[in-house]
Design a protein around this motif. Structure first.
Motif, short mmCIF file in Angstrom:
data_model
loop_
_atom_site.label_atom_id
_atom_site.label_comp_id
_atom_site.label_asym_id
_atom_site.label_seq_id
_atom_site.Cartn_x
_atom_site.Cartn_y
_atom_site.Cartn_z
N SER A 82 0.83 -1.20 0.00
CA SER A 82 0.00 0.00 0.00
C SER A 82 0.86 1.25 0.00
N THR A 83 2.03 1.15 0.67
CA THR A 83 2.94 2.30 0.68
C THR A 83 3.41 2.61 -0.74
N GLY A 124 -4.02 -3.06 10.44
CA GLY A 124 -4.34 -1.79 11.09
C GLY A 124 -5.73 -1.30 10.82
N TRP B 130 -0.74 -0.63 16.72
CA TRP B 130 -1.24 -1.90 16.25
C TRP B 130 -2.74 -2.16 16.47
N VAL B 148 1.07 1.28 12.68
CA VAL B 148 1.52 -0.08 12.36
C VAL B 148 2.84 0.01 11.63
N HIS B 152 6.25 -7.40 8.21
CA HIS B 152 6.46 -8.49 7.27
C HIS B 152 7.48 -8.13 6.22
N LEU B 153 7.32 -6.96 5.68
CA LEU B 153 8.22 -6.55 4.60
C LEU B 153 9.65 -6.45 5.10
N LYS B 156 11.07 -9.83 5.80
CA LYS B 156 11.38 -10.53 4.54
C LYS B 156 12.71 -10.04 3.97
N ASP B 185 4.49 -12.69 15.96
CA ASP B 185 3.46 -13.24 15.09
C ASP B 185 3.92 -13.25 13.63
N ALA B 186 4.54 -12.10 13.26
CA ALA B 186 5.00 -12.00 11.87
C ALA B 186 6.10 -13.01 11.59
N GLU B 189 4.81 -16.35 11.06
CA GLU B 189 4.20 -16.50 9.73
C GLU B 189 5.27 -16.68 8.66
N ALA B 292 -5.12 2.47 9.44
CA ALA B 292 -3.73 2.35 9.87
C ALA B 292 -2.86 3.21 8.97
N ARG B 294 0.13 4.00 6.49
CA ARG B 294 0.61 3.17 5.37
C ARG B 294 1.84 3.78 4.70
N LYS B 295 2.51 4.69 5.37
CA LYS B 295 3.70 5.30 4.80
C LYS B 295 4.92 4.93 5.65
N TRP B 296 5.95 4.69 4.99
CA TRP B 296 7.24 4.52 5.67
C TRP B 296 8.36 4.80 4.69
#
Lengths: 914, 324
Positions: A82-83, A124, B130, B148, B152-153, B156, B185-186, B189, B292, B294-296
Motif C-alpha cells: 500500500s505504501t 491496522g 497496532w 503499524v 512483514h516486509l 522478509k 506473530d509475523a 508467519e 492504519a 501506510r507510509k514509511w
C-alpha cells in the motif's frame, strides 16, 4: 381634370397584402441577419463542442493510460504494498486532477473472505469488513454470503470522508458488477456510473482488471479464472467540465451516459451551466450534441450556449430592417406612383373626352363661326354659326378648299380676297373691316381671328378661324364715327373732321403744290335770333344756313360747323379767284334767304374770310388764325361781306375782338387771374369702386373779379395756342391744392384736363413730374383727362406723354368719348384708365334707345378693355339708376354735383371728414 | 400619531428581522472552532514532535489549537499518567473543545477510555500501536489512525540478506511489549526464529546488542523508555561490535540500525488534523473508520553497514535514504 385621390390608390386588401409583404420583408431581413449571427454562433459552438469533446476524450484516454500503467506495474511486481501504491498514486492524482480517487479492488472468493478480512484488520484497519455497495451515503452494511467479492482494499487519497469506502464490494452494485465483468473478461478499461464513489453528486468510474501472473491471460475464460483484482479510477466529471468552461466561460455542458445499462436516475454524469450575463432570456439557447464512444458505452455530451447580443448582430439587423423598410417603402411608393400614373392617364383621357364633348357642345353653341382646316387649307369642321355665315353646311364644306366656302372682301371693295385663308392667318392682328359674302351673296360684316393649330412638339397641324358677325358693332361704329365727325345739329362736319380735312389739304399743298382755299363764315344775326326766339330758333337757323350753304358747294368741297354760328368751307383744288367767287355766291345766297320763326322773319347775312392754302402756307394753326382774322376783318368791314386774307395783314387782325381775347388771356395769365373749380364724379358701385373722383375745372377772372365762363375764353385760348399755358397753370395750382389735402385721405382721385396743345408739349411731362414732387403728391392720386381729339391729333406725343406719366403712376381718362373721332381702334392703342362718355350719349338714354345702345356699346367696350367708364351729363335720378343697371362705373353731372369753387369744396370736405 | 408609529414599526420590522437573521447566520463564525491536541509524550521526543508537526501543518489555522503534553514517556509511573490524564480532562471540561486529537497509546488508555467513552466530545486518536482492542475502541465519538509497522516486509528483506534467526531488542515499555508481540506473530508467519529482550538500561541494551551478534540479524525496537540512554556511548560501541545486520521500524533508531523501514509520525498528525476538520464540518466519528498508517521510508546507515562489512542488495539500495 379630376386628380385621383392618392389615398384611394390601393384597395384595402392590397394595402393589407402590401403591409404584410413589407412587414415580412423587414422582419425577414432582420431575421436573416440575426439568423446569420446565430449560425455563426452555432458554428462557433460546434467548434467549441469539438474541442470539449477532444478534451473529454483526452481525459478518458489519459485515464486509460493511468489504468494501464497501474495494472502493468501490478502485473510486473511481485508484491505491491500500500505504501508503494500510495507513492505511485499521489503523483498521478496530482498530475491528473480530474481523477478524484484511485482505488485497488481485491478479488476475494467466498472461501478467502475471512482470511482477507483478518489480514486487513491486522494491517491496522481494525474495522475492516467487506461491505455492500452503499445505497445511502451514511450507512455501511456488511456483505452477505456471495461467491466472490471485489472490495476496495486501497484508496488514494485516503481522506476521512472516503475512508469508509474501504471494504465496499463493487460486485454488489449491478451496473458496476457488469462493468467489472466486462473489464475482467476483456482486459480493457470499462466504465460505470459511480455516484456513491464520487466527490460530487455524480461521477464516472473507470476500471481495469489485474490478473495473477506477470501477464494478463489471453482468453476470456483464463482472464475470468485468473483475475486478482482491479484498479478503479473515479473521475471528477464536474472538474472535467470546469476545465472546459475555464476555457469557454459561455459554454454550458451536460454529460450523460446514454447506454441502456445506465439507470435513468444515474444517467446524468455532470452538468455545467454557462456563465452568462443577466437579461438574455429572450435569446435562444443553442445546443450541440457529441458522442464519446467508450467501448460498449456511449457518453453523450450536450454542449449549449446562448449567443451574446453582439453575436446576433442586432445593430446590423436593425440597419438591415431599416434599409429593407426603405426599399420596401420605395417599391411601394413606385407602385403607388405607377398606379397614380395609370389613374391619372385614365382620368386625363376621361377629361379629354369630356373636354372634347364640351368643346363640341361649346362650338355648337358658340356665337362665333368657327372653321378648322388642315395644313393644306382644307376645311375639316364648321360649327353651326359658321354654316349660317357662309351658307355652307359642315358636311358640304368638309374637305373643300377654304376659299371655296369662305368668300371675304374688304368693306368698300367688291373684289373678294384672293386667298382668304392665308389672309386670315397672316392679317388677323390688323384691324380691318371685312365682309363675308355668303353663298347666296349676302354680305355680313365680320371680324376674324385666325390661329395655327400646333401639336405639342410645335409642328403645325392645321388652323382655326373664328368669324364673328360684327354687323351691329360696325354699324354702331359707323354711326359713332359719323357723329364724331359731324355736327349733330346741322349734319355738317364738325371742327375735328374739318380740321382733319384741312390738315390733309395743307399736306397736299405742300407735297403736291395744289392750291386750296379756306373760308370762315360767321352769321351776323345769330345772337339776335337766339336772344329773341331762343336756342331752338337759333338751332333752326343754323340748320337752315347749313342746308343753304351745302347746296352752293361742290361735293368735293367740305362745309363744316366749327362751333356756335361759325362755319368753315374748305374748297379743294381751288384758286383764290374761284374761291372769292364761291364765297361771294355763298354770301349772296344767304343774304337773299330769309329765316322765319313763328311770326318773325329775319334777314340773314354772313361775314366770310378767305385764306389761300398754298405750298408756303404755315401750320394748321396759322391758316386757322388767318381765316379767323379774315372773318373778323369782314365783320369789321360792316358784316355781310367777304374779306380775303393776305399775308402781312396783321394790322387788321389786331383791331379785332379775337385778338382782344388773346391779349386778355395773356394778361390774365400774367396777373394770375384764374381760379379752380371742381366737380365730383360719384362711384355707382361704391363697394367695387370706393374712390371718389374730383375733376378740376378752370375759370378766368375778369379784371373786376367776375367769373368768365370757360366757353368764352377757351376757344380763343385754343385758337391762339394759349391752352398749354392755361393747362400748366391749372396743373401747378391743382397739385398745390392736392398737396394741401390731408395726407391721410388718399382714397380720392383728382383729374386735370389737358388740351391738345399740351399733348404736343414735349416738356410737359417733366413739368408735371417736377411739380408733383414739389407738392409731395402721389402720382396715384392724379388722373389726366384728355379728349380723344386732342390725343389723336398729336398721337405720338400723346402716347409718349401718357406712357411717361403712367410709368410714374398717374392715371388717364379719355374725355368726351363719342363726341370726337370715337374710333374704338384707338382705344386699344391708348392706355387709358377711364372712359368719360360724352354727355350727348348720356343725356337722353332714358328716352332714346339709340343713345342707350351707344352707351351700352361704349360701356361694353370699356369693360372688355378693362377701362372704367364715367358717364357725363347725368342730370336726373332715372338716368343715374339706368347707368347703374348698365354697369357704368361713375357718374358726373348736375344731378351728382355742380362745379363748385374750390374753397367751398374744401370746407365741405373738411366737414365731411370730421 | 398612532398611525405614524405603526407605519414606522412596519418599516423597521423587515430591517430588524434581516439584521437578526444575518447575526444568527454569522454566529458560529464569530467564535472559531476549538481543537485540543493531547500528546502522550513531551516536546523533544522525535515521534511526538513529528506528529505535532503534521498536525499543525494540516490544521493550518483552521481551528484554534491548544496542546497538552501528558509527558508520560519520561514519567512512567501510573500515578503520574493518571494525574496527567485528569489534568487533560480538566482542560477539556473547562475549555470545551469542539474536537480533541489524542496522540499515542497513553492518551487513549488514560484519557479517552476512562473519561470520554461515547461522550459528546469527538476524539481523534493517532499513534496508537497496532490495535485498539484493549481500549474498547471504536466508540461512537472516537476514530483515528493506528500506528503499524511494515513488519512483514522488513523481516522478509532481512531474511533475504542475512538468515532466519533474529533477536528483537527494545525498551521495556507497554508499546515495545506490543511491538514484540506483533513481531513474533509475523516471524512465525514467515518461519523466522525470533527471540526478544526488553531492557531498562543502556548497559542492558548494549549487552543484548552484543548477544544479538550471534543471530543472523537484530531487530531494534524503540529505545524510548530507557532512562539512561547514552546515545554517544551506544554509537561508539556499535561501531566496534556490529557484525550482523540490524533493522528497525523507528526513524529515531536509525542512528543505531543499519537498515530500516521507518514509520512517518507526520502521517499520524496529518490524519488526526484532517479527521478533526472533517468532524468540524459535520462528519460523525462513527462514519470515519479507524485506519492504519501506510507510509514509511527505506533508510540505511552506511557507516554501520561499512563497519559490519554488509553489502545490501541492489534492489534495496536503489530506493533507500542514506543516514550519515
Amino acid at each position: 381634370m379630376n386628380k385621383p385621390d392618392a389615398r384611394g390608390v390601393f384597395k384595402r386588401w392590397e394595402k393589407c397584402v402590401a403591409c404584410a409583404v413589407g412587414l415580412t420583408l423587414v422582419l425577414g431581413s432582420g431575421g436573416l441577419v440575426v439568423r446569420s449571427g446565430i449560425d455563426a454562433a452555432k458554428e462557433r459552438l460546434v467548434a467549441q463542442a469539438e474541442i470539449a469533446q477532444q478534451m473529454l476524450t483526452q481525459r478518458l484516454d489519459s485515464s486509460d493510460a493511468v489504468l494501464t500503467s497501474l495494472t502493468g506495474l501490478y502485473q510486473a511486481s511481485e508484491e505491491l504494498s500500500s505504501t508503494e501504491l500510495a507513492a505511485l498514486s499521489q503523483p498521478l492524482l496530482s498530475d491528473y486532477p480530474f481523477i478524484s480517487t484511485l482505488s485497488y479492488l481485491t478479488w476475494v472468493p467466498r472461501s478467502e473472505r475471512s482470511v482477507f478480512e483478518t489480514s486487513m484488520r491486522r494491517a491496522g484497519f481494525t474495522q475492516f469488513r467487506i461491505r455492500d455497495y452503499p445505497t445511502t451515503a451514511s450507512k455501511l452494511v456488511e456483505s452477505g454470503e456471495r461467491d466472490q467479492y471485489l472490495p476496495i482494499s486501497f484508496l488514494e487519497p485516503l481522506e476521512p470522508q472516503h475512508a469508509r469506502f474501504l471494504g465496499m464490494d463493487l460486485l454488489d452494485e449491478p451496473a458496476m458488477a457488469k462493468a467489472v465483468e466486462s473489464a475482467v473478461a476483456s482486459g480493457e478499461m470499462r466504465g460505470a456510473m459511480s455516484k456513491e464513489l464520487s466527490p460530487g453528486e455524480s461521477g464516472y468510474a473507470l476500471m481495469k482488471a489485474t490478473y495473477f501472473g506477470h501477464f494478463a491471460p489471453e482468453t476470456i475464460e483464463e482472464r475470468r479464472h485468473q483475475v486478482s483484482g482491479a484498479f478503479l479510477l473515479v473521475l471528477d466529471v464536474q472538474h472535467m467540465l470546469n476545465d472546459i468552461q475555464d476555457q469557454y466561460p459561455g459554454l454550458g455542458m451536460v454529460l450523460t451516459l446514454s447506454k441502456e445499462l445506465a439507470d435513468k436516475d444515474h444517467s446524468l454524469l455532470g452538468r455545467m451551466e454557462p456563465k452568462l450575463p443577466q437579461g438574455q432570456d429572450l435569446i435562444p439557447v443553442l445546443h450541440v450534441n457529441r458522442i464519446l464512444n467508450l467501448h460498449d458505452e456511449r457518453i453523450e455530451l450536450e454542449v449549449f450556449s446562448q449567443p451574446s447580443p453582439e453575436d446576433l448582430n442586432l445593430g446590423v439587423a436593425l440597419l438591415a430592417m431599416m434599409l429593407t423598410a426603405i426599399f420596401a417603402g420605395s417599391l411601394l411608393h413606385a407602385l403607388r406612383n405607377r398606379r397614380i400614373f395609370h389613374l391619372d392617364r385614365q382620368a386625363a383621357q376621361d377629361a379629354i373626352f369630356r373636354e372634347k364633348e364640351r368643346a363640341e357642345v361649346t362650338l355648337q353653341s358658340i356665337g362665333d363661326g368657327v372653321i378648322t382646316t388642315d395644313t393644306n387649307g382644307l376645311i375639316q369642321y364648321m360649327n353651326p354659326i359658321a354654316e349660317e355665315l357662309t351658307g355652307w353646311s359642315n358636311e358640304e364644306a368638309s374637305g373643300r378648299n377654304f376659299a371655296d366656302a369662305v368668300t371675304l372682301s374688304r368693306e368698300g371693295q367688291r373684289a373678294p380676297l384672293v386667298d382668304p385663308f392665308k389672309h386670315c392667318l397672316e392679317q388677323f392682328q390688323q384691324s380691318e373691316d371685312l365682309l363675308l359674302i355668303r353663298r347666296d351673296g349676302h354680305a355680313t360684316a365680320v371680324d376674324h381671328r385666325g390661329s395655327s393649330l400646333r401639336h405639342r412638339d410645335g409642328s403645325t397641324i392645321g388652323a382655326v378661324l373664328v368669324l364673328r358677325d360684327v354687323s351691329r358693332e360696325r354699324q354702331l361704329a359707323h354711326e359713332l364715327a359719323y357723329q364724331a365727325s359731324h355736327d349733330p345739329l346741322t349734319g355738317l362736319s364738325n371742327r375735328w373732321s374739318f380740321e382733319a380735312r384741312l390738315r390733309q389739304a395743307l399736306d397736299s399743298s405742300r407735297t403736291k403744290g395744289i392750291s386750296h382755299a379756306l373760308c370762315y363764315l360767321d352769321l351776323d344775326q345769330f345772337k339776335l335770333v337766339n336772344d329773341t326766339c331762343g336756342h331752338s330758333a337759333g338751332d333752326q337757323l343754323l340748320k337752315q344756313m347749313a342746308e343753304v350753304l351745302s347746296a352752293q358747294l361742290r361735293d368735293s368741297d367740305l362745309l363744316g360747323r366749327l362751333g356756335g354760328d361759325e362755319f368753315g368751307a374748305l374748297l379743294f383744288d381751288c384758286s383764290m379767284e374761284r374761291a372769292e367767287e364761291i364765297a361771294e355766291r355763298l354770301r349772296r345766297v344767304l343774304r337773299e334767304s330769309r329765316f322765319r320763326w313763328e311770326d318773325k322773319v329775319f334777314e340773314i347775312s354772313v361775314s366770310i374770310g378767305i385764306v389761300p392754302i398754298r405750298s408756303d402756307t404755315g401750320t394748321l394753326g396759322d391758316v386757322q388764325t388767318a381765316a379767323d382774322l379774315a372773318c373778323y376783318a369782314a365783320k369789321d368791314e360792316g358784316r355781310d361781306c367777304v374779306y380775303v386774307y393776305q399775308p402781312g395783314d396783321e394790322a387788321i387782325a389786331q383791331r379785332h375782338g379775337e385778338m382782344q381775347w388773346h391779349r386778355r388771356i395773356k394778361v390774365a395769365l400774367d396777373e394770375d387771374r384764374f381760379t379752380l373749380y371742381w366737380q365730383v364724379m360719384q362711384p355707382l358701385d361704391p363697394a367695387h369702386n370706393p374712390t371718389q373722383i374730383h375733376e378740376f375745372l378752370v375759370r378766368m377772372l375778369s379784371p373786376t373779379g367776375e367769373i368768365v365762363p370757360p366757353m368764352a375764353f377757351i376757344p380763343a385760348a385754343e385758337r391762339y395756342a394759349l391752352m398749354a399755358s392755361i393747362d400748366r397753370w391749372v396743373i401747378e395750382n391743382a397739385l398745390e391744392v392736392i398737396g394741401k389735402i390731408d395726407a391721410h385721405e388718399h382714397r380720392d382721385l383728382f383729374t386735370i384736363n389737358l388740351s391738345g396743345q399740351s399733348m404736343a408739349d414735349s416738356e410737359l411731362a417733366d413739368f408735371v413730374l417736377d411739380r408733383m414732387r414739389g407738392a409731395n403728391v402721389l402720382a396715384s392720386r392724379l388722373c389726366f383727362e384728355i379728349t380723344e381729339t386732342a390725343a389723336i391729333s398729336s398721337f405720338h406725343q400723346a402716347a409718349t406723354f401718357i406712357e411717361r406719366l403712367r410709368d410714374a403712376g398717374c392715371l388717364f381718362a379719355l374725355d368726351d368719348f363719342g363726341a370726337g373721332l370715337s374710333s374704338f381702334g384707338y382705344l386699344k392703342r391708348l392706355p387709358v384708365d377711364f372712359l368719360k362718355i360724352d354727355g350727348q350719349f348720356v343725356r337722353d338714354i332714358t328716352r332714346d334707345p339709340v343713345d342707350l345702345a351707344m352707351l351700352k356699346s361704349i360701356n361694353g367696350i370699356g369693360s372688355v378693355l378693362g377701362i372704367r367708364t364715367i358717364a357725363e351729363a347725368v342730370e336726373d335720378q332715372e338716368t343715374l339708376d339706368l347707368l347703374k343697371t348698365i354697369g357704368v362705373d361713375y357718374a358726373q353731372g348736375y344731378h351728382i354735383g355742380r362745379p363748385e369753387p374750390l374753397p367751398e369744396a374744401f370746407k365741405a370736405r373738411a366737414i365731411q371728414s370730421a | 400619531m398612532k398611525l405614524h408609529a405603526l407605519r414606522l414599526i412596519r418599516g423597521l420590522f423587515p430591517k430588524v428581522a434581516i439584521l437578526g437573521i444575518c447575526l444568527c447566520a454569522s454566529w458560529p463564525n464569530a467564535e472559531a472552532a476549538k481543537c485540543l491536541f493531547v500528546s502522550s509524550y513531551h516536546q523533544g521526543y522525535a515521534w511526538s514532535d513529528g506528529v505535532e508537526r503534521g498536525l499543525r501543518s494540516a490544521l493550518n489555522g483552521q481551528c484554534e489549537l491548544r496542546q497538552f503534553d501528558m509527558d508520560t514517556k519520561r514519567h512512567k509511573n501510573e500515578a503520574f499518567k493518571k494525574k496527567a490524564a485528569l489534568e487533560a480532562k480538566a482542560l477539556i471540561d473547562s475549555w470545551q473543545p469542539d474536537v480533541v486529537i489524542a496522540a499515542d497509546d497513553n492518551a487513549a488508555k488514560y484519557l479517552i477510555a476512562p473519561y470520554f467513552r461515547d461522550s459528546d466530545i469527538p476524539f481523534v486518536f493517532c499513534g496508537v500501536n497496532w490495535t485498539v482492542e484493549e481500549y474498547g475502541f471504536p466508540y461512537r465519538n472516537v476514530t483515528g489512525m493506528l500506528e503499524v509497522a511494515p513488519i512483514h516486509l522488513m523481516l522478509k528483506k532481512a531474511v533475504a540478506v542475512s538468515g532466519k534467526r533474529a533477536l528483537y531488542i527494545g525498551a521495556n515499555t507497554l508499546t515495545e511489549q506490543k511491538n514484540l508481540r506483533h513481531f513474533r506473530d509475523a516471524a512465525q508467519e514467515l518461519g523466522i526464529e525470533l527471540d526478544g529482550e526488553l531492557t531498562a538500561t543502556t548497559d542492558a541494551w548494549l549487552t543484548a546488542y552484543r548477544r544479538g551478534q550471534g543471530y543472523d540479524f537484530v531487530v531494534l525496537g524503540s529505545n524510548s523508555g530507557i532512562d539512561d540512554w547514552d546515545a554517544n556511548r551506544v554509537r561508539r560501541e556499535l561501531m566496534t561490535v556490529s557484525r550482523r545486520l540490524s533493522v528497525t521500524n523507528h526513524g529515531w533508531m536509525m542512528s543505531y540500525a543499519m537498515f530500516g523501514l521507518t514509520k512517518i509520525p507526520e502521517e499520524h498528525g496529518e490524519w488526526g488534523a484532517k479527521t478533526a476538520l472533517a468532524i468540524l464540518r459535520g462528519l460523525r466519528p462513527a462514519d470515519i473508520p479507524i485506519i492504519a498508517n501506510r507510509k514509511w521510508d527505506v533508510r540505511t546507515n552506511e557507516p554501520l553497514l561499512g563497519t559490519a562489512g554488509i553489502d545490501l542488495p541492489r534492489s534495496i539500495k536503489a530506493k533507500v535514504k542514506r543516514v550519515e
